[in-house]
Design a protein around this motif. Structure first.
Motif, PDB file in Angstrom:
ATOM      1  N   ASP A   2     -19.455  -2.618  -6.389  1.00 53.25           N
ATOM      2  CA  ASP A   2     -20.294  -3.785  -6.691  1.00 53.25           C
ATOM      3  C   ASP A   2     -19.703  -5.059  -6.096  1.00 53.25           C
ATOM      4  N   VAL A   3     -18.430  -4.987  -5.751  1.00 56.29           N
ATOM      5  CA  VAL A   3     -17.738  -6.178  -5.257  1.00 56.29           C
ATOM      6  C   VAL A   3     -17.482  -5.974  -3.764  1.00 56.29           C
ATOM      7  N   PRO A   4     -17.783  -7.007  -2.936  1.00 53.37           N
ATOM      8  CA  PRO A   4     -17.567  -6.842  -1.495  1.00 53.37           C
ATOM      9  C   PRO A   4     -16.112  -6.470  -1.191  1.00 53.37           C
ATOM     10  N   GLU A   5     -15.946  -5.611  -0.188  1.00 53.91           N
ATOM     11  CA  GLU A   5     -14.610  -5.094   0.090  1.00 53.91           C
ATOM     12  C   GLU A   5     -13.603  -6.205   0.368  1.00 53.91           C
ATOM     13  N   GLU A   6     -14.061  -7.277   1.043  1.00 54.90           N
ATOM     14  CA  GLU A   6     -13.086  -8.323   1.389  1.00 54.90           C
ATOM     15  C   GLU A   6     -12.572  -9.042   0.137  1.00 54.90           C
ATOM     16  N   ARG A   7     -13.394  -9.033  -0.942  1.00 57.29           N
ATOM     17  CA  ARG A   7     -12.915  -9.642  -2.194  1.00 57.29           C
ATOM     18  C   ARG A   7     -11.927  -8.710  -2.901  1.00 57.29           C
ATOM     19  N   LEU A   8     -12.154  -7.406  -2.704  1.00 52.93           N
ATOM     20  CA  LEU A   8     -11.282  -6.409  -3.317  1.00 52.93           C
ATOM     21  C   LEU A   8      -9.910  -6.426  -2.646  1.00 52.93           C
ATOM     22  N   LEU A   9      -9.916  -6.723  -1.347  1.00 53.42           N
ATOM     23  CA  LEU A   9      -8.664  -6.713  -0.589  1.00 53.42           C
ATOM     24  C   LEU A   9      -8.074  -8.109  -0.481  1.00 53.42           C
ATOM     25  N   ALA A  10      -8.719  -9.080  -1.150  1.00 57.39           N
ATOM     26  CA  ALA A  10      -8.247 -10.461  -1.052  1.00 57.39           C
ATOM     27  C   ALA A  10      -6.882 -10.616  -1.706  1.00 57.39           C
ATOM     28  N   ASP A  11      -6.141 -11.620  -1.241  1.00 60.06           N
ATOM     29  CA  ASP A  11      -4.834 -11.917  -1.836  1.00 60.06           C
ATOM     30  C   ASP A  11      -4.944 -12.136  -3.333  1.00 60.06           C
ATOM     31  N   GLU A  12      -6.087 -12.710  -3.737  1.00 53.11           N
ATOM     32  CA  GLU A  12      -6.253 -13.024  -5.154  1.00 53.11           C
ATOM     33  C   GLU A  12      -6.178 -11.760  -6.012  1.00 53.11           C
ATOM     34  N   ALA A  13      -6.755 -10.674  -5.515  1.00 56.44           N
ATOM     35  CA  ALA A  13      -6.701  -9.413  -6.260  1.00 56.44           C
ATOM     36  C   ALA A  13      -5.253  -8.979  -6.448  1.00 56.44           C
ATOM     37  N   ARG A  14      -4.479  -9.081  -5.374  1.00 53.79           N
ATOM     38  CA  ARG A  14      -3.057  -8.693  -5.454  1.00 53.79           C
ATOM     39  C   ARG A  14      -2.267  -9.621  -6.367  1.00 53.79           C
ATOM     40  N   GLN A  15      -2.656 -10.920  -6.345  1.00 51.98           N
ATOM     41  CA  GLN A  15      -1.967 -11.870  -7.232  1.00 51.98           C
ATOM     42  C   GLN A  15      -2.230 -11.541  -8.701  1.00 51.98           C
ATOM     43  N   ARG A  16      -3.464 -11.146  -9.002  1.00 51.25           N
ATOM     44  CA  ARG A  16      -3.795 -10.746 -10.378  1.00 51.25           C
ATOM     45  C   ARG A  16      -2.949  -9.556 -10.802  1.00 51.25           C
ATOM     46  N   ILE A  17      -2.828  -8.591  -9.871  1.00 52.92           N
ATOM     47  CA  ILE A  17      -2.037  -7.386 -10.145  1.00 52.92           C
ATOM     48  C   ILE A  17      -0.580  -7.780 -10.382  1.00 52.92           C
ATOM     49  N   ALA A  18      -0.056  -8.638  -9.499  1.00 53.62           N
ATOM     50  CA  ALA A  18       1.350  -9.052  -9.616  1.00 53.62           C
ATOM     51  C   ALA A  18       1.577  -9.757 -10.950  1.00 53.62           C
ATOM     52  N   ALA A  19       0.614 -10.609 -11.337  1.00 52.05           N
ATOM     53  CA  ALA A  19       0.750 -11.345 -12.601  1.00 52.05           C
ATOM     54  C   ALA A  19       0.745 -10.374 -13.782  1.00 52.05           C
ATOM     55  N   ALA A  20      -0.108  -9.341 -13.708  1.00 53.36           N
ATOM     56  CA  ALA A  20      -0.161  -8.354 -14.795  1.00 53.36           C
ATOM     57  C   ALA A  20       1.167  -7.603 -14.890  1.00 53.36           C
ATOM     58  N   ILE A  21       1.766  -7.281 -13.757  1.00 54.57           N
ATOM     59  CA  ILE A  21       3.052  -6.564 -13.759  1.00 54.57           C
ATOM     60  C   ILE A  21       4.131  -7.433 -14.404  1.00 54.57           C
ATOM     61  N   GLU A  22       4.087  -8.741 -14.100  1.00 53.73           N
ATOM     62  CA  GLU A  22       5.088  -9.656 -14.658  1.00 53.73           C
ATOM     63  C   GLU A  22       5.066  -9.691 -16.187  1.00 53.73           C
ATOM     64  N   THR A  23       3.880  -9.508 -16.774  1.00 55.44           N
ATOM     65  CA  THR A  23       3.791  -9.620 -18.235  1.00 55.44           C
ATOM     66  C   THR A  23       4.145  -8.313 -18.957  1.00 55.44           C
ATOM     67  N   LEU A  24       4.414  -7.231 -18.208  1.00 55.22           N
ATOM     68  CA  LEU A  24       4.737  -5.953 -18.851  1.00 55.22           C
ATOM     69  C   LEU A  24       6.117  -6.002 -19.493  1.00 55.22           C
ATOM     70  N   PRO A  25       6.321  -5.217 -20.561  1.00 54.35           N
ATOM     71  CA  PRO A  25       7.683  -5.052 -21.078  1.00 54.35           C
ATOM     72  C   PRO A  25       8.576  -4.502 -19.958  1.00 54.35           C
ATOM     73  N   GLU A  26       9.876  -4.843 -20.029  1.00 50.97           N
ATOM     74  CA  GLU A  26      10.780  -4.526 -18.913  1.00 50.97           C
ATOM     75  C   GLU A  26      10.779  -3.054 -18.518  1.00 50.97           C
ATOM     76  N   ASN A  27      10.769  -2.159 -19.513  1.00 51.31           N
ATOM     77  CA  ASN A  27      10.869  -0.740 -19.139  1.00 51.31           C
ATOM     78  C   ASN A  27       9.606  -0.244 -18.430  1.00 51.31           C
ATOM     79  N   GLN A  28       8.438  -0.764 -18.860  1.00 51.39           N
ATOM     80  CA  GLN A  28       7.206  -0.398 -18.157  1.00 51.39           C
ATOM     81  C   GLN A  28       7.199  -0.981 -16.750  1.00 51.39           C
ATOM     82  N   ARG A  29       7.690  -2.214 -16.650  1.00 51.58           N
ATOM     83  CA  ARG A  29       7.728  -2.882 -15.351  1.00 51.58           C
ATOM     84  C   ARG A  29       8.639  -2.117 -14.380  1.00 51.58           C
ATOM     85  N   ALA A  30       9.762  -1.651 -14.902  1.00 53.93           N
ATOM     86  CA  ALA A  30      10.699  -0.911 -14.049  1.00 53.93           C
ATOM     87  C   ALA A  30      10.060   0.377 -13.538  1.00 53.93           C
ATOM     88  N   VAL A  31       9.383   1.099 -14.438  1.00 50.39           N
ATOM     89  CA  VAL A  31       8.790   2.378 -14.031  1.00 50.39           C
ATOM     90  C   VAL A  31       7.679   2.162 -13.008  1.00 50.39           C
TER      91      VAL A  31
END
Lengths: 96, 182
Positions: B103-132
């Motif tokens: 439903d979302v254009p591919e260029e939006r899916l591959l946009a830096d913003e998508a990766r930034q959201r992912i990176a931000a979500a990883i940052e908020t994980l508890p340390e052991n989940q983040r490590a794995v």
């Protein structure tokens, strides 16, 4: 006869019928499915559910895309002074 | 490596020292590398051993001894209200389906913003989940290697990975919903 009765190769306990796996349960085990860590009968049940359920198929697609995007997340750069120190350690290292 | 070291010690500064110490350990121990695991796994194993020793000296209890203290233990992978409730004819099935990524254009899916959201979500994980998730999905280790590096059981690794990936998926899902509505 119901479709799931003839589609299953062997009879299992009633709770392993695909129609008994709810979407709520799928999201709990779908990562194990991606990991190839499910026992054969559960894997087959997940696959049958996915064949019938667009919502769970979209969930799985999202999971796969997010795994792929995670692989493209840039890793923490080292602090420059720390990198320098490390390079110095390498240069000055002599074999024992 | 920093991210893995940070699981065991109290601060980023100490973690940086640990990484440095681990590299020196690698250099000194290279002659003893037997090739039973890949060089990369061996290096990370030295890293976690160094970090654990340092963490113990700091008086920090070593994580991974249990899953306890892992924030979000009881969290459902998906908000409960996205499913039909008990008593409904379709109990447990999607009431509000996940967004089809197409439903979302591919260029939006591959946009830096998508990766930034992912990176931000990883940052908020508890340390052991983040490590794995970092070892598995960023550094590309397989499940066995991640277990060896972190000194955890296969089951433990799977649970932590499931929780981590579930939360990261959820961040992507939210991004897709927003993009599709835009």
């Amino acid at each position: 006869m119901k479709w799931w009765q003839w589609s299953r190769r062997r009879s299992g306990p009633p709770q392993s019928r695909p129609e008994d796996i709810s979407c709520r349960e799928i999201v709990l085990i779908v990562n194990d499915y991606v990991e190839g860590a499910l026992p054969v009968d559960e894997r087959e049940a997940v696959e049958m559910h996915l064949n019938l359920c667009d919502g769970c198929t979209d969930y799985l697609d999202q999971l796969r895309i997010s795994i792929e995007l995670t692989g493209e997340v840039p890793t923490d750069p080292l602090a420059p002074e720390f990198e320098e120190e490390l390079c110095f350690a390498f240069r000055s290292f002599t074999r024992p | 490596m920093l991210r893995v070291a940070m699981m065991f010690v109290s601060s980023r500064a100490v973690a940086e020292e640990v990484v440095q110490e681990a590299w020196l350990g690698v250099l000194k121990g290279l002659d003893r590398f037997e090739g039973r695991s890949s060089l990369k796994t061996w290096i990370f194993r030295i890293l976690t051993n160094t970090a654990k020793t340092r963490g113990e000296r700091e008086g920090r209890s070593v994580p991974f001894s249990s899953l306890g203290g892992d924030a979000g233990d009881d969290e459902a992978p998906v908000d409960a209200d996205r499913f039909f409730g008990d008593g409904h004819r379709w109990a447990g099935h999607w009431a509000s389906s996940p967004r089809n990524p197409r439903d979302v254009p591919e260029e939006r899916l591959l946009a830096d913003e998508a990766r930034q959201r992912i990176a931000a979500a990883i940052e908020t994980l508890p340390e052991n989940q983040r490590a794995v998730i970092t070892l598995r999905d960023v550094d590309g280790f397989d499940a066995d290697e991640a277990c060896e590096i972190l000194g955890i059981s296969e089951v433990n690794q799977r649970v932590l990975l499931h929780r981590a990936r579930t939360k990261v998926r959820s961040a992507l899902g939210q991004y897709l919903d927003e993009e599709a509505a835009a």
